[in-house]
Design an enzyme around this catalytic site. Structure first.
Site, PDB file in Angstrom:
ATOM      1  CG  ASP A 151      -9.003  -5.609   1.279  1.00  0.00           C
ATOM      2  OD1 ASP A 151      -8.394  -4.965   0.409  1.00  0.00           O
ATOM      3  OD2 ASP A 151      -8.815  -6.825   1.478  1.00  0.00           O
TER       4      ASP A 151
ATOM      5  CE  LYS B 201      -2.397  -1.285  -4.192  1.00  0.00           C
ATOM      6  NZ  LYS B 201      -3.515  -2.172  -3.775  1.00  0.00           N
TER       7      LYS B 201
ATOM      8  CG  ASN C  73     -16.245  -3.809  -5.513  1.00  0.00           C
ATOM      9  OD1 ASN C  73     -15.270  -3.228  -5.984  1.00  0.00           O
ATOM     10  ND2 ASN C  73     -17.381  -3.208  -5.273  1.00  0.00           N
TER      11      ASN C  73
ATOM     12  CE  LYS D  58      -5.541  -3.927   2.599  1.00  0.00           C
ATOM     13  NZ  LYS D  58      -5.918  -3.226   1.368  1.00  0.00           N
TER      14      LYS D  58
ATOM     15  CD  GLN E 198      -3.216   0.354   0.208  1.00  0.00           C
ATOM     16  OE1 GLN E 198      -3.563  -0.815   0.311  1.00  0.00           O
ATOM     17  NE2 GLN E 198      -3.751   1.165  -0.681  1.00  0.00           N
TER      18      GLN E 198
END
Length: 446
Positions: A166, A114, A240, A126, A111
């Site tokens: 998530d 990212k 999703n 996270k 993350q």
């Protein structure tokens, strides 16, 4: 250089010996970033990467909750606050039985890179729990979420740490979590993203990760004079990310032939069109059903129990399910069947063997930290809207998302170009590293 990487990894392994997913993520970054550090004097001797692999804070807590029968259960809650050098911690919450410290540290580490790639001011984090929402009533999930937030609330805030959803954490869970946070703190702030539209959410947020994955694939294909239009696309997952990746592929003129879940995968040679995708969305989102039910509605399709879709012939593959779902043998099958482009929709869905196979054959391959950054990018846009107390239109958000994915692609090319080939893994790792590393150097040893 191989020796330096080996020495670095040995030190990391000593501290994180029983965390395989985390070590896998660090190894992949080290192999591309350490050579870059050696070539740039500004980073030498600062142990920047060693500092980046160590979380600023790792929180673990007890989550007691009561089921509908009055029985008390206890789960573990976690929040990994990995790096805040460029902004408040940002990253999702995952509710799934497999959640542990290793998986969350790997996700938090990814993350950081990212979020850096999006160019938005967001650090990396996270969290989550080993709680399983499947089979639970809405009331049970509400009680768990309220208990979880009762502890988490003291560690987060709009300028400190902004969680999102998530796996296992959708709009329902975000609503329950936000309700308890608002009650405890007596404030209405943008502390969570993925909120409902009527209370601070952003248009396009549910679609963003899937859309962004396809936008990135389209950007890669354009470097070869190709488009998604007319391409056969294999997608794993049916949640999703997979749903909206499929939707965007259809909008761009591609043909989606597979979807999957933990029970197996469906192959529809006629293509999963808009009506069929609508059926899948209702099946998975409302009925919480299995993908195998697709063949009852559309008997021309085939269901393979317990399998993965990587043996199906395709031009483009989008792994959108979970980590390490596509291995070296799967990669060879894809190449043998003519696949020219792989864009990761999940976090680290390809094993190191698979990644190396794609890179060795010099096909278009995008790591998740670049190609699935659309979700957190749109979360960042939601944070901006919350701060400004405004709401952008669907078209505005989608255009910003498209622009962010294009910029991430350009950054990957800048740092990953090797002659006529673009190593997107190398490009994403170095581009993400540079921004965070520069901020850490500027702020001193903290």
């Amino acid at each position: 250089m191989d020796k330096k990487i080996e020495v670095f990894m040995e030190e990391v392994k000593l501290r994180n010996a029983h965390e395989p997913e985390f070590l896998q993520a660090v190894q992949e970054v080290a192999e591309t970033v350490l050579p870059y550090i050696a070539q740039h004097e500004i980073y030498n001797g600062k142990n920047i990467l060693l500092r980046m692999v160590e979380p600023e804070r790792a929180i673990m807590f007890r989550v007691p909750w009561v089921d509908d029968e009055g029985e008390i259960h206890v789960n573990r809650g976690y929040r990994i606050q990995m790096n805040s050098a460029i902004g408040p911690y940002k990253g999702g919450l995952r509710f799934h039985p497999t959640v542990n410290m290793s998986i969350l540290k790997f996700l938090a580490f990814e993350q950081v890179f990212k979020n850096s790639l999006t160019t938005l001011p967001m650090g990396g984090g996270k969290g989550g729990s080993d709680f399983d929402p499947k089979g639970k009533s809405d009331d049970e999930i509400m009680r768990f979420c309220h208990s979880f937030m009762a502890e988490l609330a003291r560690h987060i805030g709009p300028n400190t740490d902004v969680p999102a959803g998530d796996i296992g954490v959708g709009s329902r869970e975000i609503g329950f979590l936000f309700g308890m946070y608002r009650k405890i703190r007596n404030e209405f702030t943008g502390v969570l993203t993925g909120k409902g539209l009527s209370w601070g959410g952003s248009l396009i947020r549910p679609e963003a990760t899937g859309y962004g994955t396809v936008y990135f694939a389209e950007n890669m294909l354009e470097t070869k004079g190709e488009k998604i239009e007319g391409k056969t696309v294999v997608i794993s997952g049916s949640g999703n990310v997979a749903q909206y990746a499929a939707e965007k592929v259809l909008q761009l003129g591609g043909k989606v032939v597979t979807l999957s879940d933990s029970s197996g995968y469906i192959y529809d040679k006629d293509g999963i069109d808009e009506d069929k995708l609508k059926f899948v969305m209702e099946l998975k989102n409302e009925k919480r059903g299995r993908i195998s039910e697709y063949v009852k509605e559309y008997p021309n399709a085939e269901f393979t129990e317990g399998g993965t879709p990587w043996g199906v012939a395709c031009d483009v593959a989008l792994p959108c399910a979970t980590q390490n779902e596509l291995n070296g043998e799967d990669a060879k099958k894809l190449l043998d069947n003519g696949c020219i482009c792989v864009s990761e929709g999940a976090n680290m869905p390809c094993t190191p063997d698979a990644v190396n196979t794609f890179l060795d054959h010099k096909i278009l391959f995008a790591p998740g930290k670049a190609s699935n950054a659309g979700g957190v990018a749109t979360s960042g846009l939601e944070m901006s809207q919350n701060s400004l107390r405004v709401s952008w239109t669907r078209e505005e958000v989608d255009e910003r998302l498209k622009g962010i994915m294009k910029n991430i692609h350009a950054s990957c090319i800048e740092y990953g170009k090797e002659g006529d080939f673009v190593n997107y893994v190398k490009g994403a790792n170095i581009a993400g590293f540079v921004k965070v590393a520069d901020a850490m150097l500027a702020q001193g040893v903290v």
